[in-house]
Design an enzyme around this catalytic site. Structure first.
Site, short mmCIF file in Angstrom:
data_model
loop_
_atom_site.label_atom_id
_atom_site.label_comp_id
_atom_site.label_asym_id
_atom_site.label_seq_id
_atom_site.Cartn_x
_atom_site.Cartn_y
_atom_site.Cartn_z
N SER A 1 0.50 -7.00 -5.17
CA SER A 1 0.97 -7.26 -6.53
C SER A 1 2.48 -7.14 -6.63
O SER A 1 3.08 -7.58 -7.61
CB SER A 1 0.39 -6.23 -7.51
OG SER A 1 -0.99 -6.16 -7.41
N HIS B 1 -1.50 -14.06 -4.66
CA HIS B 1 -1.74 -13.05 -5.68
C HIS B 1 -2.79 -13.56 -6.67
O HIS B 1 -2.48 -14.34 -7.58
CB HIS B 1 -0.42 -12.71 -6.38
CG HIS B 1 -0.53 -11.58 -7.34
ND1 HIS B 1 0.18 -11.53 -8.51
CD2 HIS B 1 -1.27 -10.45 -7.31
CE1 HIS B 1 -0.10 -10.41 -9.15
NE2 HIS B 1 -0.99 -9.74 -8.44
N GLU C 1 -0.99 -16.95 -7.96
CA GLU C 1 0.47 -16.92 -7.78
C GLU C 1 0.72 -16.93 -6.27
O GLU C 1 0.35 -15.97 -5.58
CB GLU C 1 0.99 -15.63 -8.42
CG GLU C 1 2.41 -15.61 -8.81
CD GLU C 1 2.77 -14.33 -9.60
OE1 GLU C 1 2.03 -13.32 -9.54
OE2 GLU C 1 3.80 -14.34 -10.27
N ASN D 1 3.75 -9.91 -12.81
CA ASN D 1 3.91 -8.45 -12.95
C ASN D 1 5.33 -8.04 -13.33
O ASN D 1 5.53 -6.99 -13.93
CB ASN D 1 3.48 -7.74 -11.67
CG ASN D 1 1.97 -7.61 -11.62
OD1 ASN D 1 1.31 -7.61 -12.66
ND2 ASN D 1 1.41 -7.53 -10.44
P1 NAD Z 1 -9.22 -1.22 -4.73
O1 NAD Z 1 -8.79 0.20 -4.63
O2 NAD Z 1 -10.25 -1.58 -5.73
O3 NAD Z 1 -9.75 -1.74 -3.31
C1 NAD Z 1 -9.05 -1.56 -2.10
C2 NAD Z 1 -10.12 -1.57 -1.00
O4 NAD Z 1 -9.46 -1.66 0.26
C3 NAD Z 1 -10.97 -0.30 -0.99
O5 NAD Z 1 -12.34 -0.67 -1.05
C4 NAD Z 1 -10.64 0.34 0.36
O6 NAD Z 1 -11.75 0.98 0.97
C5 NAD Z 1 -10.20 -0.86 1.18
N1 NAD Z 1 -9.32 -0.54 2.28
C6 NAD Z 1 -8.25 0.29 2.28
N2 NAD Z 1 -7.68 0.30 3.50
C7 NAD Z 1 -8.40 -0.56 4.29
C8 NAD Z 1 -8.28 -1.00 5.62
N3 NAD Z 1 -7.32 -0.56 6.41
N4 NAD Z 1 -9.20 -1.88 6.10
C9 NAD Z 1 -10.17 -2.35 5.30
N5 NAD Z 1 -10.32 -1.97 4.00
C10 NAD Z 1 -9.43 -1.08 3.51
O7 NAD Z 1 -7.87 -2.05 -4.97
P2 NAD Z 1 -7.74 -3.49 -5.64
O8 NAD Z 1 -7.56 -3.31 -7.10
O9 NAD Z 1 -8.82 -4.39 -5.15
O10 NAD Z 1 -6.32 -3.94 -5.06
C11 NAD Z 1 -6.22 -4.49 -3.76
C12 NAD Z 1 -4.90 -5.24 -3.66
O11 NAD Z 1 -4.87 -6.28 -4.65
C13 NAD Z 1 -3.67 -4.37 -3.92
O12 NAD Z 1 -2.63 -4.82 -3.11
C14 NAD Z 1 -3.38 -4.65 -5.40
O13 NAD Z 1 -2.04 -4.42 -5.73
C15 NAD Z 1 -3.74 -6.10 -5.49
N6 NAD Z 1 -4.09 -6.59 -6.83
C16 NAD Z 1 -4.81 -5.81 -7.68
C17 NAD Z 1 -5.13 -6.30 -8.95
C18 NAD Z 1 -5.94 -5.47 -9.93
O14 NAD Z 1 -6.02 -5.85 -11.10
N7 NAD Z 1 -6.56 -4.38 -9.49
C19 NAD Z 1 -4.73 -7.59 -9.33
C20 NAD Z 1 -4.02 -8.36 -8.42
C21 NAD Z 1 -3.69 -7.85 -7.17
#
Ligand code: NAD
Length: 417
Positions: A248, A269, A281, A319
């Site tokens: 993000s 993104h 994005e 963002n």
């Molecule tokens: P989340 O915490 O829901 O999920 C992250 C997952 O990654 C977890 O299930 C964890 O077990 C897994 N993980 C961590 N390290 C790992 C590894 N080395 N190998 C495999 N799996 C691993 O987080 P999220 O909200 O899904 O966010 C994930 C990414 O997407 C981040 O970079 C975040 O900034 C981005 N993002 C989030 C949103 C949102 O609204 N939450 C929106 C757009 C982008």
């Protein structure tokens, strides 16, 4: 095309000997700009030596130091001119010296505007474009599970990797729950849901990504975790594969530089929930190739997304605008100025937002929001991006929003259930 002949035996302040060993630098992508720099800056150095050259003389790392200093001024905008210097310092380590220099000349003078023009360049029609058949998603949390679902729904072979068996099972439940909701809403038939679940492959063995045409990382928003993963993916994925990150806010170039293929690394993104939100994005670093950008754009369109192209600056487009809004809402609440309900209703009913800012933070995940604030504050040193103390305390308490059952509001079940 214009060539600028620059004497590198002279210092940027014109104290060196006469030109004996001139270095010729191609300036084709920014025709004429070197010459036109001088009158604007009022620089008293010899003709054809503009501020970009000067920074090159000092060293890009020094230029970056200046940029660091400059950006701390409150009046600086996040997309200000000197931002490019930081990016180029990174690429300099990889030795693209001529290109590096050219970009600096553009960067100092024109800032984001020139870069935008470059981003819109597309390869000529008819250029061969890689066929994407197999997609690998790393991380099956909120975002990874949604991205996996939309890929599988398009009939793409989709592999999903997680850190351990427990998280893998939670990710599988998330995808299945979302598909069943789509079936209940009449968007998918029972057979389609079964087929999609059958086509998705869940694994904790990243080596299976050796057959992927594109890998999309959606793990925790933490740079060391992402760079470690990209170094591994680089070793595993085929040479032609695109390595994409769903970050993000983190610099794409910092992730790309740990791989042997920075030109194949790009930001994708997606928005939450990925199967519903129309936007993708696409974020191009200065090392990303035109081919990678074009293939990623086409891939996003295949997934039914509307593509916008952003620069590799913390927060990209959405963002950069959204985070200050969210942090201001937390500060309003934290100060006792208004109740959580009134803040959220104010924006829903007064501005037509589908969710209020505190509801949205719960939806995003407070831990993810905190990571994003931290990295934007690190990038811009601007108070608008500083995480409010309450946000940090809530994350420390484990109040992560919907996914943990409690954030600004309380929830009976998390999306994984
Ligand atoms: P989340 O915490 O829901 O999920 C992250 C997952 O990654 C977890 O299930 C964890 O077990 C897994 N993980 C961590 N390290 C790992 C590894 N080395 N190998 C495999 N799996 C691993 O987080 P999220 O909200 O899904 O966010 C994930 C990414 O997407 C981040 O970079 C975040 O900034 C981005 N993002 C989030 C949103 C949102 O609204 N939450 C929106 C757009 C982008």
């Amino acid at each position: 095309m214009e060539r600028a002949v620059v004497d590198h035996t002279r210092g940027a302040r014109g104290q060196g000997a006469a030109a004996q060993n001139p270095l010729t630098v191609m300036t084709e992508p920014c025709d004429g700009q070197v010459g036109t720099l001088l009158p604007e800056t009022g620089n008293q150095v010899e003709p054809l030596v503009g501020p970009g050259v000067e920074i090159d003389e000092y060293g890009v790392d020094v230029g970056h130091g200046v940029a660091d200093h400059q950006r701390a001024r409150p009046s600086d905008t996040p997309h200000g001119d000197l931002q490019l210097a930081g990016e180029h310092e990174v690429v300099a380590h990889q030795g693209h010296r001529t290109w590096l220099w050219h970009e600096l000349i553009i960067g100092v003078r024109e800032g984001a505007r020139s870069r935008q023009t470059a981003l819109r360049d597309k390869p000529a029609a008819g250029d061969p474009v890689m066929q994407i058949n197999t997609v690998g998603i790393v991380g099956a949390g909120l975002m990874g599970s949604g991205i996996a679902e939309i890929c599988a729904r398009q009939g793409l072979r989709t592999l999903v990797a997680e850190a351990d068996e427990e998280q893998l099972a939670a990710g599988r439940r998330r995808v299945a729950a979302s598909l069943h909701r789509a079936r209940e809403r009449g968007k998918l038939s029972e057979e389609e849901v079964d087929q999609i679940l059958h086509d998705l492959r869940f694994t904790i063995d990243l080596d299976e990504f050796a057959e992927c045409d594109i890998c999309i990382e959606a793990i925790v928003e933490h740079l060391p975790a992402k760079t470690e993963l990209f170094a591994r993916l680089d070793r595993i994925a085929p040479r032609h594969a695109i390595l994409a990150t769903n970050t993000s806010s983190l610099p794409i170039i910092e992730i790309a530089r740990v791989t042997s293929r920075p030109e194949r690394v790009i930001g994708t993104h997606f928005f939450n929930p990925a199967p519903v939100m129309k936007l993708l994005e696409v974020v191009r670093s200065i090392a990303t190739s035109d081919e990678t950008l074009d293939e990623t754009r086409r891939f996003g369109e295949l997934l039914g997304k509307h593509i916008i192209i952003a620069q590799d600056r913390g927060g990209f487009i959405v963002n950069l605008l959204l985070i200050p809004f969210l942090t201001h809402a937390v500060r309003l609440y934290e100060s006792g100025f208004a109740t959580r309900e009134d803040i959220d209703e104010g924006m829903r009913l007064g501005c037509g937002h589908p969710m209020g800012p505190l509801e949205l933070l719960d939806y995003i995940g407070l831990d993810t929001a905190l990571f994003v604030c931290d990295s934007l504050y690190e990038e811009y040193a601007n108070a608008d991006y500083a995480p409010p103390p309450l946000l940090r305390r809530m994350v420390a308490a484990g109040y992560l929003g919907r996914k943990s059952g409690r954030g600004f509001y309380e929830y009976e079940s998390s999306p994984a259930d």
